[in-house]
Design a protein around this motif. Structure first.
Motif, mmCIF file in Angstrom:
data_model
loop_
_atom_site.group_PDB
_atom_site.id
_atom_site.type_symbol
_atom_site.label_atom_id
_atom_site.label_comp_id
_atom_site.label_asym_id
_atom_site.label_seq_id
_atom_site.Cartn_x
_atom_site.Cartn_y
_atom_site.Cartn_z
ATOM 1 N N LYS A 41 0.864 -1.184 0.000
ATOM 2 C CA LYS A 41 0.000 0.000 0.000
ATOM 3 C C LYS A 41 0.896 1.227 0.000
ATOM 4 N N PRO A 42 0.373 2.383 -0.417
ATOM 5 C CA PRO A 42 1.186 3.592 -0.405
ATOM 6 C C PRO A 42 1.813 3.835 0.965
ATOM 7 N N GLY A 43 3.083 4.226 0.949
ATOM 8 C CA GLY A 43 3.814 4.432 2.181
ATOM 9 C C GLY A 43 4.723 3.278 2.526
ATOM 10 N N ASP A 44 4.504 2.102 1.906
ATOM 11 C CA ASP A 44 5.368 0.945 2.142
ATOM 12 C C ASP A 44 6.724 1.150 1.469
ATOM 13 N N THR A 45 7.717 0.424 1.974
ATOM 14 C CA THR A 45 9.088 0.577 1.485
ATOM 15 C C THR A 45 9.485 -0.560 0.561
ATOM 16 N N ILE A 46 10.085 -0.211 -0.577
ATOM 17 C CA ILE A 46 10.664 -1.167 -1.519
ATOM 18 C C ILE A 46 12.178 -0.997 -1.492
ATOM 19 N N GLY A 47 12.897 -2.079 -1.285
ATOM 20 C CA GLY A 47 14.342 -2.050 -1.328
ATOM 21 C C GLY A 47 14.847 -2.389 -2.714
ATOM 22 N N ILE A 48 15.900 -1.719 -3.144
ATOM 23 C CA ILE A 48 16.525 -2.017 -4.433
ATOM 24 C C ILE A 48 17.941 -2.511 -4.176
ATOM 25 N N GLN A 68 8.348 6.048 -6.459
ATOM 26 C CA GLN A 68 7.980 7.100 -5.509
ATOM 27 C C GLN A 68 6.683 7.774 -5.932
ATOM 28 N N ASN A 69 6.491 7.963 -7.228
ATOM 29 C CA ASN A 69 5.234 8.528 -7.729
ATOM 30 C C ASN A 69 4.051 7.626 -7.430
ATOM 31 N N TRP A 70 4.304 6.332 -7.334
ATOM 32 C CA TRP A 70 3.241 5.387 -6.964
ATOM 33 C C TRP A 70 2.923 5.440 -5.473
ATOM 34 N N GLY A 71 3.736 6.147 -4.723
ATOM 35 C CA GLY A 71 3.478 6.297 -3.300
ATOM 36 C C GLY A 71 4.362 5.466 -2.398
ATOM 37 N N PHE A 72 5.376 4.793 -2.970
ATOM 38 C CA PHE A 72 6.250 3.942 -2.179
ATOM 39 C C PHE A 72 7.502 4.694 -1.726
ATOM 40 N N VAL A 73 8.035 4.255 -0.609
ATOM 41 C CA VAL A 73 9.319 4.737 -0.118
ATOM 42 C C VAL A 73 10.392 3.800 -0.665
ATOM 43 N N LYS A 100 20.439 -8.230 4.260
ATOM 44 C CA LYS A 100 19.887 -7.094 4.997
ATOM 45 C C LYS A 100 18.464 -6.801 4.566
ATOM 46 N N MET A 101 18.217 -6.878 3.267
ATOM 47 C CA MET A 101 16.877 -6.589 2.761
ATOM 48 C C MET A 101 15.884 -7.678 3.159
ATOM 49 N N LEU A 102 16.336 -8.928 3.165
ATOM 50 C CA LEU A 102 15.466 -10.015 3.617
ATOM 51 C C LEU A 102 15.058 -9.832 5.073
ATOM 52 N N ASP A 103 16.006 -9.358 5.897
ATOM 53 C CA ASP A 103 15.795 -9.293 7.341
ATOM 54 C C ASP A 103 15.164 -7.995 7.813
ATOM 55 N N ASP A 104 15.186 -6.960 6.997
ATOM 56 C CA ASP A 104 14.681 -5.644 7.401
ATOM 57 C C ASP A 104 13.153 -5.660 7.450
ATOM 58 N N PRO A 105 12.556 -5.521 8.639
ATOM 59 C CA PRO A 105 11.089 -5.595 8.731
ATOM 60 C C PRO A 105 10.376 -4.418 8.076
ATOM 61 N N ASP A 106 11.096 -3.330 7.844
ATOM 62 C CA ASP A 106 10.469 -2.164 7.224
ATOM 63 C C ASP A 106 10.364 -2.291 5.706
ATOM 64 N N ILE A 107 11.147 -3.187 5.120
ATOM 65 C CA ILE A 107 11.104 -3.394 3.679
ATOM 66 C C ILE A 107 10.027 -4.418 3.346
ATOM 67 N N LYS A 108 9.073 -4.036 2.527
ATOM 68 C CA LYS A 108 7.930 -4.894 2.196
ATOM 69 C C LYS A 108 8.074 -5.582 0.848
ATOM 70 N N LYS A 187 3.401 -2.467 -10.635
ATOM 71 C CA LYS A 187 2.631 -1.812 -9.574
ATOM 72 C C LYS A 187 1.390 -2.615 -9.227
ATOM 73 N N ASN A 188 0.669 -3.044 -10.242
ATOM 74 C CA ASN A 188 -0.573 -3.780 -10.007
ATOM 75 C C ASN A 188 -0.314 -5.125 -9.345
ATOM 76 N N ALA A 189 0.777 -5.774 -9.724
ATOM 77 C CA ALA A 189 1.138 -7.042 -9.091
ATOM 78 C C ALA A 189 1.460 -6.832 -7.621
ATOM 79 N N LEU A 190 2.203 -5.782 -7.311
ATOM 80 C CA LEU A 190 2.586 -5.483 -5.928
ATOM 81 C C LEU A 190 1.388 -5.114 -5.064
ATOM 82 N N MET A 191 0.394 -4.484 -5.660
ATOM 83 C CA MET A 191 -0.740 -3.990 -4.891
ATOM 84 C C MET A 191 -1.918 -4.951 -4.873
#
Length: 340
Positions: A41-48, A68-73, A100-108, A187-191
């Protein structure tokens, strides 16, 4: 392939893309045999991160801006901009960044920046214990097929086969419609939107209608994982394959491997995506088309088969949710694949 031959349907809560037909309102009734990570959902974090090939920070910026335009951090991993020959950093650096990305609870969700080669060098050293407890969407294709297969085989966790950072247009306003559509499909797959695609009639198709879990990816990766801890289990599944830069004889050999190892025997259905074939060397002509190569391997089986599906190393490479239940229909009007 010409965009006019393909339709892709997504239903969202706020918009219906003009190039697509509606299929349903939300993604529901997905198979309980695979775990589906929470949709974003908007506001969630995606790690690259870059677990395979090298990519610069500048090259990731179009994808960062668009997500970011889609609303993601967006959280940029340490491997972005690093380089060890062809890799996005050393094995140790890529392993540490992905862990780190696997373990980070803030990364969705984790988007792999590009493919290339390298994931197989670190896959067995990753610790998925935290990820199993709190699964998140992992996005990518090509070399990232290693991870799609590994997650399917060992953990039964769904993932997204799609374009990556290096496929986002530099200027969204000047991008071709097919490029926009395929990026929006991520985007649609993620949401969690209901997703569906159609492909045109092909005289080599085999008709039928089935429901099943979708698995697959790059053919050469699937073939090379045989016998490993990441070996893809295809029994009772809808399998999709694609590849690029391979000779016809190599494709033939890889499909013989899938047949001899039983991966083609008990499928629900087979989807053949884009195959960019390397021209035969003079005097070494193989003598069979991609259609003939595939059909030879599956002639004694009865499941539906579709060719020229919009997935692969090509512009019309739409996002597919691996590990999710789909309806697959091949008939006299063409091919349809949709989530159920």
């Amino acid at each position: 392939m010409n965009r006019k031959h393909f339709l892709s349907s997504f239903i969202t809560a706020v918009t219906v893309l003009p190039a697509f037909k509606a299929l349903a309102n939300t993604a529901e009734n997905e198979s309980s045999s695979f775990k589906t990570p929470p949709y974003l959902k908007p506001g969630d974090t995606i790690g690259i991160t870059s677990p395979a090939g090298y990519i610069t920070l500048e090259q990731t910026q179009p994808s960062v801006l668009q997500m970011q335009n889609w609303g993601f951090v967006i959280k940029i991993g340490d491997t972005i901009g690093k380089r060890d020959f062809t890799y996005g950093g050393t094995d140790e650096e890529r392993l540490e960044d992905f862990q780190k990305m696997l373990d980070d609870p803030d990364i969705k969700a984790i988007m792999c920046a590009r493919g290339g080669y390298g994931f197989v060098r670190i896959i067995d050293k990753l610790d998925f214990s935290s990820f199993k407890r709190n699964p998140k969407w992992i996005i990518g294709f090509s070399d990232i097929t290693v991870l799609h297969c590994h997650l399917a085989r060992n953990y039964g966790i769904a993932s997204i086969h799609s374009k990556m950072c290096n496929s986002f247009p530099d200027d969204w306003s000047k991008a071709e419609p097919i490029q926009i559509d395929t990026i929006l499909s991520i985007k649609n797959a993620l949401m969690g939107e209901q997703m569906g695609y159609t492909a045109p009639v092909n005289s080599n198709n085999r008709m039928g209608k089935v429901d099943g879990i979708l698995v697959g990816g790059n053919l050469s990766i699937i073939e090379t994982l045989a016998g490993s801890h990441s070996d893809l289990d295809t029994k009772g599944k809808i399998l999709f394959v694609e590849d690029t830069g391979e000779y016809l004889y190599s494709i033939d050999r890889m499909l013989w491997n899938l047949k001899r190892s039983g991966k083609l025997k008990n499928l629900k259905g087979l989807i053949v995506g884009g195959f960019k074939v390397k021209p035969d060397d003079a005097g070494e002509e193989f003598g069979k088309t991609i259609y003939e190569i595939v059909l030879e391997k599956v002639k004694e089986y009865q499941y539906p088969i579709a060719f020229d599906f919009p997935v692969g190393h090509q512009r019309n490479n739409f996002a597919l949710r691996c590990g999710v239940n789909h309806t697959f229909i091949v008939n006299e009007t063409g091919t349809t694949l949709r989530t159920v």
